[in-house]
Design an enzyme around this catalytic site. Structure first.
Site, PDB file in Angstrom:
ATOM      1  N   LYS A  59       1.834  -8.392   0.331  1.00 49.51           N
ATOM      2  CA  LYS A  59       2.306  -7.259  -0.473  1.00 49.51           C
ATOM      3  C   LYS A  59       2.259  -5.978   0.361  1.00 49.51           C
ATOM      4  O   LYS A  59       1.585  -5.939   1.390  1.00 49.51           O
ATOM      5  CB  LYS A  59       1.424  -7.125  -1.705  1.00 49.51           C
ATOM      6  CG  LYS A  59      -0.045  -6.908  -1.359  1.00 49.51           C
ATOM      7  CD  LYS A  59      -0.940  -7.038  -2.564  1.00 49.51           C
ATOM      8  CE  LYS A  59      -2.384  -6.750  -2.167  1.00 49.51           C
ATOM      9  NZ  LYS A  59      -3.340  -7.115  -3.192  1.00 49.51           N
ATOM     10  N   TYR A  75      -0.965  26.151  11.372  1.00 50.12           N
ATOM     11  CA  TYR A  75      -0.672  26.899  10.147  1.00 50.12           C
ATOM     12  C   TYR A  75      -1.895  27.649   9.638  1.00 50.12           C
ATOM     13  O   TYR A  75      -3.026  27.202   9.803  1.00 50.12           O
ATOM     14  CB  TYR A  75      -0.238  25.929   9.044  1.00 50.12           C
ATOM     15  CG  TYR A  75       1.191  25.473   9.172  1.00 50.12           C
ATOM     16  CD1 TYR A  75       2.241  26.382   9.041  1.00 50.12           C
ATOM     17  CD2 TYR A  75       1.488  24.125   9.403  1.00 50.12           C
ATOM     18  CE1 TYR A  75       3.552  25.946   9.146  1.00 50.12           C
ATOM     19  CE2 TYR A  75       2.790  23.691   9.502  1.00 50.12           C
ATOM     20  CZ  TYR A  75       3.820  24.611   9.383  1.00 50.12           C
ATOM     21  OH  TYR A  75       5.105  24.180   9.483  1.00 50.12           O
TER      22      TYR A  75
HETATM   23  C1  LIG Z   1      -4.465  -7.677  -2.791  1.00 44.24           C
HETATM   24  C2  LIG Z   1      -5.035  -8.787  -3.530  1.00 44.24           C
HETATM   25  C3  LIG Z   1      -5.848  -9.756  -2.911  1.00 44.24           C
HETATM   26  C4  LIG Z   1      -6.295  -9.655  -1.468  1.00 44.24           C
HETATM   27  O1  LIG Z   1      -7.426  -8.837  -1.396  1.00 44.24           O
HETATM   28  P1  LIG Z   1      -8.099  -8.484   0.023  1.00 44.24           P
HETATM   29  O2  LIG Z   1      -9.327  -7.744  -0.331  1.00 44.24           O
HETATM   30  O3  LIG Z   1      -7.110  -7.657   0.743  1.00 44.24           O
HETATM   31  O4  LIG Z   1      -8.355  -9.781   0.659  1.00 44.24           O
HETATM   32  C5  LIG Z   1      -6.246 -10.853  -3.643  1.00 44.24           C
HETATM   33  N1  LIG Z   1      -5.885 -10.989  -4.929  1.00 44.24           N
HETATM   34  C6  LIG Z   1      -5.147 -10.061  -5.584  1.00 44.24           C
HETATM   35  C7  LIG Z   1      -4.801 -10.272  -7.007  1.00 44.24           C
HETATM   36  C8  LIG Z   1      -4.703  -8.925  -4.922  1.00 44.24           C
HETATM   37  O5  LIG Z   1      -3.966  -8.015  -5.540  1.00 44.24           O
END
Ligand SMILES: *Cc1c(COP(=O)(O)O)cnc(C)c1O
Length: 829
Positions: free
Chosen positions: A496, A722
């Site tokens: 993702k 700035y």
């Molecule tokens: C992002 C996510 C993970 C992975 O988590 P990490 O801490 O990055 O390993 C696992 N399960 C769900 C539902 C997530 O949204």
């Protein structure tokens, strides 16, 4: 060529099914996706704790393989017309076969081991000796228990010399490698101080490595490594009679270095041998290169080269890059730049990598003449053409007089378009008449053909700020987590948010190749773009919005269902589209209170699922909210208990048995009892250890670099940036660097809260971060100048540190790096 009957004898196998005991074998294959000559290949089903080759037998059969080596019963009926050899241990059998093959040849073989420099020494020896001998050698860094036998198998009657490297990670391994390589000349490069797993101490490590030279006649090493020297002398004294050939810069040795003179990027080395001085110059300025060159010098003397020949060869040594760089090129092309040697074996490896670029339908190879000894041009290019055609490549561009002369070898393949140029200059002159559009292009040229000029034309202009992503490190991280899993537990990888900022397709493609079971994206569009680029793995979509359900089904993406509303809408679409057994994933809320069904929803959920058999629950899962924190272990246990209860209730009522999964990266390491059927790997894959219990085993995969745009001196009392702030009571020198908050360099990192690395030294931010740039203090880095490289994060500057500086977490730093920052993918062995 070796007959199958011969192979059976070597490995003590039983021909479970023999169809043709005279079948000839010229290739050993352990990866069903990478088989050059299926008709004459033996597929060896190797089982490691990560993968079982037996699962790929059918794939190999479909690819045309008819000879198999296995360690458990396989149904002969499914492998019509195939020879099947049965052994107890297929890895051992592979090693025995290679050892048997090796015994057929009487020729000098150089065996190289040590902690660093093995591959460079091997390649440099090849460069130095290639004009004299026809050489068989390890491809890239093939030095493992599997890599060594595959390398030695490449020996053929025409070869006059072998050069192979051997690497080990635990006691007992060198024994096997010695039998396979059986070196007559040994090279022990050096020994690292780093503590390595599996060994009690450095001496044990050295002694284990020395086993490689058990039957060698000569052993080359550096006298100046005290421990190494002690062990070797001891070994020769007590164990075996081998003639030592040492070099040293400090004491008496066979080749005694008397002067080392560095001149920029060159080093002049003077040494005396048998009372006479000789000088060589190598085109490198670093100490490691001097050490590597010295080892080569010793070997060259042993093989009878004259000092003049050696000096000439040393002058033109080339750096050994094992990188295959993947870059975005013009017109949406992907360019693979293979800076490695140009010979048949490396071509085969590069073609395998090109083949993985499924995001493009069109594949093109641009190749120069090969500088390979020992084969007549015509045979060589017939073989190249056959390989190219077998891979389904549509266009071949050959550059160089030899390829030009051997056009006919390529023209006979009707589906392959081929064009030839006599020289790189000719090609460059005609570049604008050729079109390159949305295709994967492999650039493979021997040095003298200067293909970097072609690279410049094909690749997009590099924005000064580049994030490079090390795919090999990603693979290693994956293996670290896989090692935590019991056999049979599946892995879902979270890609993702543009794979946590690293780029979706490239990462997904690697994961698919590595045999991961599931991918997860946040949105339908992310899933569709993966499908469009050839990803065939099952993909779960986490935040499906109802308006995209029809497109999800069209692209075979699997929704996460987290409440009755989303279930109802998906059912509607599923009915309309008349799908059957469509896989969905049920999310349970066990305490995170984000998305998911709760305990009191179970009964109604069961009823609805039973009423709608067009949906099939592929998995049931929940998310832990504090799996990384030991203080919250009680809460994690409570979440797990709820998950167990709710999912068991569902499982009892559902007609199939869905996969269950609960663990994210940190939980995989910290809560082994909660792995269930599958785990969901996210952050850890990208090299950040949220669990704080992997002791540096993970490698950060991304490195963000930018450049100094301008250097200026600011007098005491003047402000920077700035707001007319950031003054100081002393004169300062500052550098303006090309990264700002629009690139994702967060504003909280300004005003001295962060530093970057320039020439390896820390330079703190001054003033606020601007949109496209910011300022850093280089008062104490006098060598810094305009155009110099700046590391924003990378191996020496972890993302977690930036997270702390900006009062946030690594996840946010990584996913904030904007899309305008160019990504470059590196596949390093
Ligand atoms: C992002 C996510 C993970 C992975 O988590 P990490 O801490 O990055 O390993 C696992 N399960 C769900 C539902 C997530 O949204």
């Amino acid at each position: 060529m070796n007959k199958i009957a011969q192979i059976v004898k070597w490995c003590n196998g039983a021909l479970a099914v023999d169809v043709d005991i005279n079948a000839e074998i010229d290739e050993l294959a352990t990866d069903s996706r990478n088989i050059e000559h299926p008709e004459t290949a033996l597929f060896i089903a190797i089982k490691t704790n990560l993968r079982d080759g037996h699962l790929y037998i059918a794939d190999a059969y479909v690819a045309g393989v008819r000879n198999f080596l296995v360690s458990r019963h396989v149904e002969a009926g499914e492998l019509q017309g195939a020879n099947i050899i049965l052994v107890k241990d297929t890895l051992l059998a592979l090693q025995q076969i290679a050892a048997g093959h090796r015994k057929q040849y009487k020729l000098p073989v150089i065996g190289i081991t040590g902690s660093n420099g093995k591959t460079v020494v091997k390649e440099w020896l090849y460069q130095l000796l290639g004009g004299r001998f026809s050489i068989a050698r390890s491809p890239k860094s093939y030095n493992s228990q599997v890599g060594v036998p595959l390398s030695v198998w490449l020996m053929e009657p025409e070869h006059q010399l072998g050069i192979f490297e051997a690497g080990i990670s635990q006691p007992g391994e060198m024994e096997q490698l010695e039998k396979i390589i059986a070196p007559t000349i040994g090279v022990f490069t050096n020994i690292g101080e780093a503590h390595s797993e599996g060994f009690l101490n450095i001496r044990q490590k050295i002694n284990e490595k020395l086993i490689l030279f058990r039957h060698a006649q000569h052993l080359v090493y550096c006298h100046d490594h005290a421990q190494l020297n002690e062990c070797i002398v001891n070994y020769v004294h007590h164990v075996q009679d081998v003639k030592l050939f040492s070099w040293s810069a400090k004491q008496d040795a066979d080749l005694r270095v008397t002067k080392i003179n560095k001149q920029g990027n060159k080093t002049q080395i003077t040494a005396s041998y048998k009372g006479e001085e000789a000088t060589v110059t190598i085109p490198f300025g670093d100490g490691a290169s001097v050490e590597n060159a010295m080892h080569c010098w010793c070997v060259a003397l042993l093989l009878g080269l004259s000092q003049a020949e050696i000096a000439e060869g040393m002058m033109s040594l080339q750096s050994v890059s094992m990188r295959l760089e993947l870059r975005h090129g013009l017109n949406d092309c992907t360019v693979i730049n293979d800076a490695y040697n140009s010979d048949l074996t490396s071509l085969q490896l590069a073609l395998g990598y090109l083949d993985q670029q499924k995001q493009h339908l069109m594949h093109t190879v641009i190749m120069s003449d090969m500088l390979q000894m020992g084969k007549a041009d015509i045979d060589l290019y017939e073989e190249v053409a056959a390989q190219i055609s077998r891979r389904g490549i549509q266009r071949f561009i050959g550059i160089g007089p030899a390829l030009y002369k051997n056009k006919a070898a390529f023209r006979k393949y009707k589906k392959l378009r081929s064009i030839f140029f006599r020289s790189t200059e000719d090609f460059l002159k005609n570049f604008h008449q050729l079109t390159f559009n949305k295709e994967a292009i492999l650039l493979k040229g021997a040095r003298v053909f200067a293909f970097e000029k072609i690279g410049l034309l094909l690749e997009q202009q590099v924005h000064q700020t580049v994030m490079s992503i090390n795919l090999a490190a990603l693979k290693q991280n994956l293996d670290v987590f896989r090692a935590e899993l019991s056999p049979g537990v599946k892995t879902m990888a979270m890609v993702k948010a543009f794979a946590y900022g690293s780029g979706s397709y490239e990462i997904a493609s690697l994961l698919q190749h590595a045999g991961i079971d599931y991918l997860t994206v946040a949105y339908t569009d992310e899933g569709i773009s993966l499908r469009k680029s050839g990803i065939t793995l099952p993909i779960m979509v986490m935040s499906p919005d109802a308006s995209s359900f029809d497109r999800m089904i069209a692209w075979n993406l699997e929704p996460e269902i987290f409440n009755f509303r989303s279930l109802g809408m998906f059912v509607q679409i599923a009915q309309t589209l008349q799908v059957k057994n469509y896989p969905v994933h049920i999310k349970l809320d066990t305490g995170m209170h984000r998305l998911g069904f709760e305990a009191h929803d179970m009964e109604q959920l069961i009823t609805l699922l039973k009423d709608n058999p067009m949906l099939q629950v592929a998995s049931i899962f929940s998310h832990l909210s504090a799996s990384e924190d030991p203080k919250e272990d009680d809460f994690t246990a409570l979440q797990a208990k709820r998950f167990d209860d709710m999912s068991s209730q569902l499982m009892r009522e559902l007609p199939n048995s869905p996969l269950r999964h609960l663990c994210n990266s940190a939980a995989i390491v910290r809560h082994h009892s909660l792995h269930y059927d599958m785990v969901r790997l996210g952050l850890g894959l990208y090299g950040v250890d949220g669990s704080h219990s992997l002791e540096g085993k993970l490698q950060q995969i991304s490195t963000l670099k930018t450049m100094i745009a301008q250097v200026r001196d600011v007098p005491a009392g003047d402000s920077v940036g700035y707001g007319h702030k950031a003054m100081a009571d002393h004169d300062r020198r500052i550098a303006v660097i090309c990264i700002g908050y629009a690139d994702g360099y967060l504003r909280d990192l300004g005003n001295g809260n962060a530093y970057v690395l320039i020439h390896g030294q820390q330079a703190r931010t001054i003033g606020s971060i601007c949109m496209d740039m910011c300022m850093v203090d280089i008062t104490n880095i006098p060598e810094a100048k305009e155009g110099d490289e700046v590391t924003v994060f990378g191996n020496d500057l972890p993302v977690t540190l930036l997270g702390q500086w900006a009062n946030t977490i690594s996840y946010e730093i990584m996913t904030s790096i904007s899309q305008r920052v160019k990504r470059v993918y590196i596949n390093e062995e």
